[in-house]
Design an enzyme around this catalytic site. Structure first.
Site, mmCIF file in Angstrom:
data_model
loop_
_atom_site.group_PDB
_atom_site.id
_atom_site.type_symbol
_atom_site.label_atom_id
_atom_site.label_comp_id
_atom_site.label_asym_id
_atom_site.label_seq_id
_atom_site.Cartn_x
_atom_site.Cartn_y
_atom_site.Cartn_z
ATOM 1 N N THR A 79 0.813 -1.224 0.000
ATOM 2 C CA THR A 79 0.000 0.000 0.000
ATOM 3 C C THR A 79 0.845 1.272 0.000
ATOM 4 O OG1 THR A 79 -1.843 -1.097 1.103
ATOM 5 C CG2 THR A 79 -1.748 1.294 1.272
ATOM 6 N N ASP A 162 -4.033 6.199 7.069
ATOM 7 C CA ASP A 162 -3.201 7.402 7.086
ATOM 8 C C ASP A 162 -2.294 7.466 5.861
ATOM 9 O OD1 ASP A 162 -1.109 5.542 7.879
ATOM 10 O OD2 ASP A 162 -1.705 5.840 9.954
ATOM 11 N N ARG A 163 -1.615 6.359 5.541
ATOM 12 C CA ARG A 163 -0.688 6.384 4.399
ATOM 13 C C ARG A 163 -1.413 6.598 3.078
ATOM 14 N NH1 ARG A 163 -0.777 1.224 6.593
ATOM 15 N NH2 ARG A 163 -1.388 -0.546 5.263
ATOM 16 N N HIS A 309 -8.235 -8.944 2.559
ATOM 17 C CA HIS A 309 -7.366 -9.646 3.501
ATOM 18 C C HIS A 309 -8.160 -10.600 4.388
ATOM 19 C CE1 HIS A 309 -3.356 -8.059 2.932
ATOM 20 N NE2 HIS A 309 -3.820 -6.819 2.862
ATOM 21 N N ASP A 352 -3.421 0.363 -5.745
ATOM 22 C CA ASP A 352 -2.050 0.357 -5.228
ATOM 23 C C ASP A 352 -1.395 -1.018 -5.343
ATOM 24 O OD1 ASP A 352 -3.773 -0.764 -3.396
ATOM 25 O OD2 ASP A 352 -2.878 0.188 -1.646
ATOM 26 N N HIS A 486 -0.858 -9.768 -0.697
ATOM 27 C CA HIS A 486 -0.219 -9.200 -1.887
ATOM 28 C C HIS A 486 1.228 -8.887 -1.571
ATOM 29 C CE1 HIS A 486 -0.686 -5.372 0.252
ATOM 30 N NE2 HIS A 486 -1.883 -5.827 0.579
#
Length: 545
Positions: A79, A162-163, A309, A352, A486
């Protein structure tokens, strides 16, 4: 007389210049919206196509341009690196976000890609807001737009993660907001951007929107019509604590206390709905696309990743999540039409990374796949190091399929670093499920142009990556026996959608290969501004009008 003629001529030239500038500005979109759908495989566009309406994914394809052979051009497909690469137009080799978390060779500890202990949280009493872009080394196209417009064009980033909000919006963003679950259920930020949440954010947080989604999650349509996924009850899904089976329906209000409070929403389609709600609030609250300076709104829908997930690529839950995301996209695009105006904005949508089908499921269908025993591999490797070099502390860390060596200790023992690296490669290449292995020295000296080696090299950062890079057998993962993950350089992880539509975009489709690093230079070409400072991609010029 002559003086007056010159004065009139000067005025005329200035008026022509102003007119030309206005006409030039009119060719640009008032707003660029970048959408990242976390963990979206390309085939989700086609697999669920019959269930999509006309206003979401299909609107983008019917009105815009579909790049059908779009791939990530590096490993690892996580990600943090994904969001950074999309917006910077470069790879971890240059932007430095080599994973979500990685072993810092100077600090001798694991660090997080958006972590910044020098800033404080805004909107929460926890440390969840201590985040910034400080570990990303290069600019994004949003940064370049801010610089070009003398900071008059705004940038706002929005995500559950957040990212997913921070890295796309870049270093110069006006704000980035992400969702704090647990017992709060609010969007928060960081002092990197502001000292207090704006009034519109406080209003949204006080509206009870998050609480309204703590309801029963059932399939949007009759579950018997969900023909593009496996059976609801199977052995390949995780589910929620407090519920015996991973089967519909899910009473979220009842399950929340044993599943992280408001965090449970992240693992349902409603996490995406909250992001759409907040993005629409940001359009109004920040007056995006309302003046002559192009604004940028980055939106990352992360709940698709949490659902994948937990339940896996072939689950009813993932099918329902994408059907509902399509509805949220339609609602969001309608909001753009109303607030910014049709023909005034440009949107791209990508992912992503993709995801692997659950290896246990693939094995049940006789497809080679399985699970890794990294603990056993490390034990065996450490025994080899002790026997070969008479030292038991030469390995500092093993993470992200990389081995980090204690270079100070190697030097103190009078060992040759390259020789130690080579010895490890020659040892582990015979280990079960190790497919390929390369040294950092090889990554630094060789120049690979094809295959997995090229992807490894594009993901290798000389200052941050490990001494040994390992590629595992195809479809073998270090993960639990349920759900998908992933990170590899295989097509199930690299092949993701890339859709453009709106102002300046042609209608069409292509099977020509495009790469994730082409997105940022395409947007800067559309805006006629500088590309991000370490961009390696090429503008996809045939999609532009």
């Amino acid at each position: 007389m002559i003086k007056n003629i010159f004065l009139l001529a000067a005025v005329f030239l200035v008026s022509l210049t102003v007119k030309a500038q206005k006409e030039f500005d009119a060719t640009k979109p008032k707003l660029v919206v970048g959408i990242v759908v976390d963990q979206m495989r390309y085939d989700y566009l086609t697999r669920f196509a019959d269930r999509y309406g006309e206003g979401g994914f299909k609107r983008m394809m019917n009105e815009g341009f579909n790049c059908k052979n779009n791939h990530f051009n590096y490993v690892p497909t996580y990600t943090g690196p994904g969001h950074a690469s999309i917006y910077t137009g470069t790879t971890p080799k240059y932007h430095g976000i080599i994973a979500n978390n990685w072993f810092d060779k100077e600090l001798k500890t694991s660090v997080y890609c958006a972590q910044d202990d020098s800033v404080s949280s805004i909107g929460t009493k926890t440390d969840a807001g201590k985040m910034s872009t400080q570990r990303m080394k290069t600019t994004t196209f949003a940064d370049e737009n801010r610089l070009f417009t003398q900071m008059r064009g705004k940038t706002i980033g929005v995500s559950v993660k957040d990212r997913g909000a921070i890295l796309p919006a870049g270093h110069t963003a006006n704000a980035a907001y992400w969702f704090q679950g647990k017992d709060e259920g609010h969007f928060i930020s960081s002092t990197f951007y502001m000292n207090e949440l704006p009034k519109w954010v406080k209003k949204f947080n006080a509206s009870g929107t998050s609480k309204s989604y703590l309801k029963t999650w059932n399939t949007l349509y009759d579950i018997d019509t969900y023909a593009q996924s496996g059976s609801d009850l199977n052995d390949f899904e995780g589910g929620f604590k407090g519920k015996a089976t991973a089967t519909f329906p899910y009473d979220l209000a009842e399950l929340k206390n044993t599943n992280g409070g408001f965090d449970i929403l992240k693992s349902t389609p409603y996490g995406n709905s909250i992001v759409a709600d907040f993005a629409l609030a940001a359009l109004k609250g920040e007056d995006l696309g309302k003046d002559e300076f192009t604004d940028v709104l980055t939106v990352s829908f992360s709940s698709t990743d949490y659902v994948g997930h937990n339940f896996g690529v072939n689950s009813k839950e993932i099918e329902d999540t994408y059907i509902r995301l399509d509805k949220d996209l339609e609602r969001f695009f309608n909001g753009l039409d109303t607030e910014v105006g049709k023909g005034n904005y440009t949107v791209f949508l990508t992912a992503d990374h993709g995801a692997i089908n659950v290896p246990a499921y693939m094995r049940s269908k006789k497809i080679p796949a399985g699970y890794l025993n990294n603990k056993a591999m490390r034990t065996k490797l450490e025994a080899f190091m002790n026997t070969t070099f008479n030292a038991d502390d030469l390995i500092e860390n093993i993470s992200n399929n990389q081995i980090f060596l204690n270079r100070e200790k190697i030097k103190s023992l009078g060992l040759n670093l390259e020789a130690v690296q080579d010895a490890i490669v020659n040892e582990i290449i015979d280990y079960t499920n190790v497919y390929k292995a390369y040294t950092a020295t090889t990554m630094g000296k060789a120049s690979f142009t094809t295959g997995i080696e090229k992807l490894l090299q594009n993901g290798y950062n000389q200052k941050r990556s490990g001494d040994i890079l390992v590629i595992q057998d195809p479809a073998y993962i270090a993960y639990g026996k349920t759900g998908s993950t992933h990170g590899s350089g295989l097509n199930y992880d690299t092949h993701v959608p890339l859709l453009f539509f709106g102002k300046g975009i042609k209608h069409g489709k292509t099977f020509k290969k495009t790469e994730i690093t082409d997105i940022a230079p395409t947007i800067t070409a559309l805006l006629d501004i500088s590309t991000p400072n370490f961009s390696i991609g090429q503008p996809i010029d045939y999609i532009l009008e």
